[in-house]
Design a protein around this motif. Structure first.
Motif, PDB file in Angstrom:
ATOM      1  N   SER A  89      22.431  38.049   0.342  1.00  0.00           N
ATOM      2  CA  SER A  89      23.624  37.833   1.160  1.00  0.00           C
ATOM      3  C   SER A  89      24.281  36.524   0.736  1.00  0.00           C
ATOM      4  CB  SER A  89      23.263  37.792   2.640  1.00  0.00           C
ATOM      5  OG  SER A  89      22.413  36.703   2.905  1.00  0.00           O
ATOM      6  N   GLU A  90      25.575  36.615   0.552  1.00  0.00           N
ATOM      7  CA  GLU A  90      26.314  35.459   0.078  1.00  0.00           C
ATOM      8  C   GLU A  90      27.062  34.820   1.242  1.00  0.00           C
ATOM      9  OE1 GLU A  90      28.791  36.712  -3.114  1.00  0.00           O
ATOM     10  OE2 GLU A  90      27.134  37.558  -4.228  1.00  0.00           O
ATOM     11  N   GLU A  93      26.727  32.627   7.734  1.00  0.00           N
ATOM     12  CA  GLU A  93      26.833  33.684   8.734  1.00  0.00           C
ATOM     13  C   GLU A  93      28.271  33.823   9.225  1.00  0.00           C
ATOM     14  OE1 GLU A  93      24.931  34.889  13.070  1.00  0.00           O
ATOM     15  OE2 GLU A  93      24.031  33.274  11.917  1.00  0.00           O
ATOM     16  N   ASP A  95      31.013  33.389   7.507  1.00  0.00           N
ATOM     17  CA  ASP A  95      31.768  34.153   6.507  1.00  0.00           C
ATOM     18  C   ASP A  95      31.448  35.643   6.608  1.00  0.00           C
ATOM     19  OD1 ASP A  95      32.857  31.787   5.579  1.00  0.00           O
ATOM     20  OD2 ASP A  95      31.364  31.554   3.978  1.00  0.00           O
ATOM     21  N   GLN A  96      30.190  35.961   6.832  1.00  0.00           N
ATOM     22  CA  GLN A  96      29.799  37.350   6.969  1.00  0.00           C
ATOM     23  C   GLN A  96      30.442  37.974   8.206  1.00  0.00           C
ATOM     24  OE1 GLN A  96      25.529  37.556   6.891  1.00  0.00           O
ATOM     25  NE2 GLN A  96      25.393  36.812   4.784  1.00  0.00           N
ATOM     26  N   ARG A  99      34.051  38.628   7.477  1.00  0.00           N
ATOM     27  CA  ARG A  99      34.193  39.805   6.618  1.00  0.00           C
ATOM     28  C   ARG A  99      33.984  41.088   7.429  1.00  0.00           C
ATOM     29  NH1 ARG A  99      36.591  42.693   3.036  1.00  0.00           N
ATOM     30  NH2 ARG A  99      35.224  43.913   1.712  1.00  0.00           N
TER      31      ARG A  99
END
Length: 146
Positions: A89-90, A93, A95-96, A99
């Protein structure tokens, strides 16, 4: 096949191997006395084979758990390799989550577009059905009464 499908398939393989291994161990386990208060367990119901066949069967029964255990370990290692191949996972948290929110908004927009198309198709279907009914009525009205 994508990695998730491969993981699912490998998990199914592991479950199948474990089920078969435990079943085989249970099937081939010799009877055991549970308590001194119980009588001796009965001998296996199989007919007494010739001595050379009995030795071969005993060897096979002794080797089978080893082979099945090796297959189970191999499947578990393949599963671990697939897990290691998963993308890392890039980002943080936050940013995720951002997204995910973007993807959810895109999904909602596409869903609304599909709903609009469905509503338009249902309206068109209703119009076609009305025209068909009118055409059928016209055809029936042209038929001469008996």
């Amino acid at each position: 096949m994508d990695i998730i499908s491969q993981l699912q398939e490998q998990a199914n393989t592991i479950a199948s191997l474990a089920f078969n291994t435990f079943g085989t161990l249970q099937r081939d386990a010799p009877p055991v006395r549970l308590s001194p208060n119980y009588p001796e367990p009965p001998a296996p119901a199989a007919a007494n084979p010739p001595a050379e066949n009995a030795a071969a069967a005993a060897t096979e029964i002794a080797e089978q758990p080893k082979v099945m255990s090796a297959a189970l370990v191999k499947a578990a290692k393949q599963f671990d390799a697939l897990v290691a191949a998963l993308p890392v996972s890039e980002g943080a948290e936050e940013d995720q989550l951002k997204r995910i929110a973007e993807l959810q908004a895109e999904n909602d927009a596409v869903g609304q577009e599909l709903q609009d198309q469905l509503d338009a198709a249902e309206e068109e279907l209703k119009q076609v059905q009305d025209l068909f009914n009118q055409a059928a009525d016209n055809c029936l009205n042209l038929k001469k009464p008996d």
